[in-house]
Design a protein around this motif. Sequence first.
Motif, PDB file in Angstrom:
ATOM      1  N   LEU A 110      47.367 -45.824  85.164  1.00 24.06           N
ATOM      2  CA  LEU A 110      47.004 -47.202  84.849  1.00 24.06           C
ATOM      3  C   LEU A 110      46.983 -47.425  83.346  1.00 24.06           C
ATOM      4  CD1 LEU A 110      46.197 -50.024  85.741  1.00 24.06           C
ATOM      5  CD2 LEU A 110      43.820 -49.255  85.769  1.00 24.06           C
ATOM      6  N   LYS A 111      46.393 -46.507  82.603  1.00 18.41           N
ATOM      7  CA  LYS A 111      46.346 -46.651  81.142  1.00 18.41           C
ATOM      8  C   LYS A 111      47.751 -46.697  80.554  1.00 18.41           C
ATOM      9  CE  LYS A 111      41.800 -44.632  80.338  1.00 18.41           C
ATOM     10  NZ  LYS A 111      41.057 -43.494  79.792  1.00 18.41           N
ATOM     11  N   THR A 112      48.627 -45.833  81.022  1.00 17.66           N
ATOM     12  CA  THR A 112      50.017 -45.813  80.551  1.00 17.66           C
ATOM     13  C   THR A 112      50.708 -47.132  80.878  1.00 17.66           C
ATOM     14  OG1 THR A 112      50.135 -43.419  80.790  1.00 17.66           O
ATOM     15  CG2 THR A 112      52.228 -44.605  80.736  1.00 17.66           C
ATOM     16  N   PHE A 113      50.501 -47.616  82.096  1.00 21.80           N
ATOM     17  CA  PHE A 113      51.107 -48.874  82.538  1.00 21.80           C
ATOM     18  C   PHE A 113      50.616 -50.035  81.671  1.00 21.80           C
ATOM     19  CE2 PHE A 113      51.377 -52.520  85.543  1.00 21.80           C
ATOM     20  CZ  PHE A 113      52.742 -52.480  85.788  1.00 21.80           C
ATOM     21  N   LEU A 114      49.311 -50.095  81.418  1.00 19.62           N
ATOM     22  CA  LEU A 114      48.753 -51.175  80.605  1.00 19.62           C
ATOM     23  C   LEU A 114      49.279 -51.125  79.173  1.00 19.62           C
ATOM     24  CD1 LEU A 114      45.045 -51.221  81.864  1.00 19.62           C
ATOM     25  CD2 LEU A 114      46.858 -52.865  82.406  1.00 19.62           C
ATOM     26  N   ARG A 115      49.375 -49.910  78.610  1.00 20.06           N
ATOM     27  CA  ARG A 115      49.920 -49.775  77.248  1.00 20.06           C
ATOM     28  C   ARG A 115      51.374 -50.229  77.194  1.00 20.06           C
ATOM     29  NH1 ARG A 115      46.896 -44.985  77.002  1.00 20.06           N
ATOM     30  NH2 ARG A 115      48.712 -43.778  77.599  1.00 20.06           N
ATOM     31  N   SER A 116      52.148 -49.883  78.222  1.00 18.62           N
ATOM     32  CA  SER A 116      53.580 -50.226  78.226  1.00 18.62           C
ATOM     33  C   SER A 116      53.801 -51.735  78.344  1.00 18.62           C
ATOM     34  CB  SER A 116      54.296 -49.503  79.366  1.00 18.62           C
ATOM     35  OG  SER A 116      53.943 -50.055  80.618  1.00 18.62           O
ATOM     36  N   ALA A 117      52.799 -52.458  78.818  1.00 20.50           N
ATOM     37  CA  ALA A 117      52.937 -53.902  78.986  1.00 20.50           C
ATOM     38  C   ALA A 117      52.904 -54.652  77.663  1.00 20.50           C
ATOM     39  CB  ALA A 117      51.832 -54.424  79.902  1.00 20.50           C
ATOM     40  N   GLY A 118      52.328 -54.051  76.635  1.00 17.00           N
ATOM     41  CA  GLY A 118      52.238 -54.737  75.349  1.00 17.00           C
ATOM     42  C   GLY A 118      51.455 -56.027  75.479  1.00 17.00           C
ATOM     43  N   ASN A 119      52.095 -57.165  75.140  1.00 13.89           N
ATOM     44  CA  ASN A 119      51.451 -58.484  75.195  1.00 13.89           C
ATOM     45  C   ASN A 119      51.626 -59.189  76.537  1.00 13.89           C
ATOM     46  OD1 ASN A 119      50.467 -58.353  72.561  1.00 13.89           O
ATOM     47  ND2 ASN A 119      52.411 -59.077  71.734  1.00 13.89           N
ATOM     48  N   LYS A 120      52.349 -58.572  77.455  1.00 15.40           N
ATOM     49  CA  LYS A 120      52.590 -59.199  78.757  1.00 15.40           C
ATOM     50  C   LYS A 120      51.322 -59.202  79.607  1.00 15.40           C
ATOM     51  CE  LYS A 120      57.443 -57.917  79.298  1.00 15.40           C
ATOM     52  NZ  LYS A 120      58.381 -57.157  80.150  1.00 15.40           N
ATOM     53  N   LEU A 121      51.229 -60.185  80.472  1.00  8.33           N
ATOM     54  CA  LEU A 121      50.165 -60.229  81.467  1.00  8.33           C
ATOM     55  C   LEU A 121      50.434 -59.139  82.503  1.00  8.33           C
ATOM     56  CD1 LEU A 121      47.718 -61.694  82.783  1.00  8.33           C
ATOM     57  CD2 LEU A 121      49.407 -63.096  84.017  1.00  8.33           C
ATOM     58  N   VAL A 122      49.375 -58.440  82.910  1.00  8.24           N
ATOM     59  CA  VAL A 122      49.458 -57.421  83.964  1.00  8.24           C
ATOM     60  C   VAL A 122      48.548 -57.865  85.105  1.00  8.24           C
ATOM     61  CG1 VAL A 122      48.999 -55.013  84.584  1.00  8.24           C
ATOM     62  CG2 VAL A 122      49.909 -55.573  82.315  1.00  8.24           C
ATOM     63  N   VAL A 123      49.097 -57.853  86.318  1.00  6.89           N
ATOM     64  CA  VAL A 123      48.330 -58.198  87.510  1.00  6.89           C
ATOM     65  C   VAL A 123      48.254 -56.953  88.379  1.00  6.89           C
ATOM     66  CG1 VAL A 123      48.132 -59.715  89.509  1.00  6.89           C
ATOM     67  CG2 VAL A 123      49.225 -60.556  87.411  1.00  6.89           C
ATOM     68  N   VAL A 124      47.035 -56.506  88.665  1.00  7.49           N
ATOM     69  CA  VAL A 124      46.825 -55.309  89.477  1.00  7.49           C
ATOM     70  C   VAL A 124      46.150 -55.713  90.781  1.00  7.49           C
ATOM     71  CG1 VAL A 124      45.738 -53.026  89.612  1.00  7.49           C
ATOM     72  CG2 VAL A 124      46.608 -53.873  87.407  1.00  7.49           C
ATOM     73  N   GLU A 125      46.776 -55.339  91.890  1.00  4.47           N
ATOM     74  CA  GLU A 125      46.190 -55.577  93.208  1.00  4.47           C
ATOM     75  C   GLU A 125      45.529 -54.293  93.687  1.00  4.47           C
ATOM     76  OE1 GLU A 125      47.258 -56.562  97.850  1.00  4.47           O
ATOM     77  OE2 GLU A 125      48.890 -56.499  96.415  1.00  4.47           O
ATOM     78  N   PHE A 126      44.257 -54.366  94.013  1.00  2.00           N
ATOM     79  CA  PHE A 126      43.537 -53.261  94.629  1.00  2.00           C
ATOM     80  C   PHE A 126      43.519 -53.554  96.124  1.00  2.00           C
ATOM     81  CE2 PHE A 126      42.134 -53.267  90.290  1.00  2.00           C
ATOM     82  CZ  PHE A 126      41.990 -51.918  89.973  1.00  2.00           C
ATOM     83  N   SER A 127      44.069 -52.637  96.934  1.00  5.59           N
ATOM     84  CA  SER A 127      44.206 -52.892  98.360  1.00  5.59           C
ATOM     85  C   SER A 127      44.154 -51.585  99.131  1.00  5.59           C
ATOM     86  CB  SER A 127      45.528 -53.615  98.619  1.00  5.59           C
ATOM     87  OG  SER A 127      46.619 -52.783  98.274  1.00  5.59           O
ATOM     88  N   ALA A 128      44.387 -51.685 100.437  1.00  3.02           N
ATOM     89  CA  ALA A 128      44.443 -50.503 101.306  1.00  3.02           C
ATOM     90  C   ALA A 128      45.445 -50.764 102.420  1.00  3.02           C
ATOM     91  CB  ALA A 128      43.059 -50.208 101.900  1.00  3.02           C
ATOM     92  N   VAL A 129      46.043 -49.691 102.915  1.00  4.59           N
ATOM     93  CA  VAL A 129      47.082 -49.840 103.939  1.00  4.59           C
ATOM     94  C   VAL A 129      46.526 -50.382 105.250  1.00  4.59           C
ATOM     95  CG1 VAL A 129      48.612 -48.102 102.934  1.00  4.59           C
ATOM     96  CG2 VAL A 129      46.908 -47.415 104.617  1.00  4.59           C
ATOM     97  N   TRP A 130      45.257 -50.181 105.538  1.00  6.07           N
ATOM     98  CA  TRP A 130      44.656 -50.619 106.795  1.00  6.07           C
ATOM     99  C   TRP A 130      44.152 -52.062 106.752  1.00  6.07           C
ATOM    100  CZ3 TRP A 130      39.833 -52.116 105.511  1.00  6.07           C
ATOM    101  CH2 TRP A 130      39.237 -51.497 104.411  1.00  6.07           C
ATOM    102  N   CYS A 131      44.175 -52.696 105.597  1.00  9.10           N
ATOM    103  CA  CYS A 131      43.606 -54.031 105.386  1.00  9.10           C
ATOM    104  C   CYS A 131      44.592 -55.127 105.792  1.00  9.10           C
ATOM    105  CB  CYS A 131      43.228 -54.153 103.908  1.00  9.10           C
ATOM    106  SG  CYS A 131      42.841 -55.810 103.360  1.00  9.10           S
ATOM    107  N   GLY A 132      44.210 -55.928 106.777  1.00  7.61           N
ATOM    108  CA  GLY A 132      45.069 -57.007 107.253  1.00  7.61           C
ATOM    109  C   GLY A 132      45.437 -58.019 106.182  1.00  7.61           C
ATOM    110  N   PRO A 133      44.454 -58.589 105.453  1.00 10.73           N
ATOM    111  CA  PRO A 133      44.799 -59.537 104.383  1.00 10.73           C
ATOM    112  C   PRO A 133      45.690 -58.918 103.301  1.00 10.73           C
ATOM    113  CG  PRO A 133      42.491 -59.772 104.965  1.00 10.73           C
ATOM    114  CD  PRO A 133      42.993 -58.545 105.686  1.00 10.73           C
ATOM    115  N   CYS A 134      45.509 -57.626 103.034  1.00  6.79           N
ATOM    116  CA  CYS A 134      46.345 -56.942 102.041  1.00  6.79           C
ATOM    117  C   CYS A 134      47.798 -56.905 102.520  1.00  6.79           C
ATOM    118  CB  CYS A 134      45.850 -55.513 101.799  1.00  6.79           C
ATOM    119  SG  CYS A 134      44.161 -55.404 101.183  1.00  6.79           S
ATOM    120  N   LYS A 135      47.975 -56.622 103.799  1.00  9.00           N
ATOM    121  CA  LYS A 135      49.327 -56.583 104.374  1.00  9.00           C
ATOM    122  C   LYS A 135      49.982 -57.960 104.308  1.00  9.00           C
ATOM    123  CE  LYS A 135      48.277 -52.922 107.678  1.00  9.00           C
ATOM    124  NZ  LYS A 135      48.110 -52.616 109.108  1.00  9.00           N
ATOM    125  N   ARG A 136      49.187 -59.009 104.527  1.00  7.21           N
ATOM    126  CA  ARG A 136      49.748 -60.363 104.509  1.00  7.21           C
ATOM    127  C   ARG A 136      50.118 -60.817 103.092  1.00  7.21           C
ATOM    128  NH1 ARG A 136      45.748 -60.968 108.281  1.00  7.21           N
ATOM    129  NH2 ARG A 136      44.327 -62.061 106.893  1.00  7.21           N
TER     130      ARG A 136
END
Length: 127
Positions: A11-37
């Motif tokens: 995550l730290k590497t990903f955030l650094r590589s983004a520079g000034n770009k907006l980063v959107v991170v989804e926290f989810s799980a494979v068993w979660c119905g709303p996450c799948k949708r």
Amino acid sequence: MVQNIKDMDELKTFLRSAGNKLVVVEFSAVWCGPCKRIYPLFHAMSLQYRNVMFAIVDVDSAQELARTYRINAIPTFQMFKQAQKVNLFSRIKRAMCCYRSGSLSTPIFELCGADAKKLEEKIQELM
């Protein structure tokens, strides 16, 4: 394209590589119905908004990240700019979130629930 994040170092590497770009991170799980949708819509946004970086964290396989970012419900979307969390708002709806704990309190840095319209509005606002 949505990057799969497995641990804090990734995550730290990903955030650094983004520079000034907006980063959107989804926290989810494979068993979660709303996450799948929401995932196909989240993936489509990653193709539409080329100037925004998208990532997904499976809270079951990356429990340290889920604890660090205080994820109490899924899906939860957190946004970052220049590796810092963007201050947003809180939105909790039982029908839209799969709760991992009994707590209903959420920090004001995230969007909770499978609400693609609200997510896209915030992305457009913060780009």
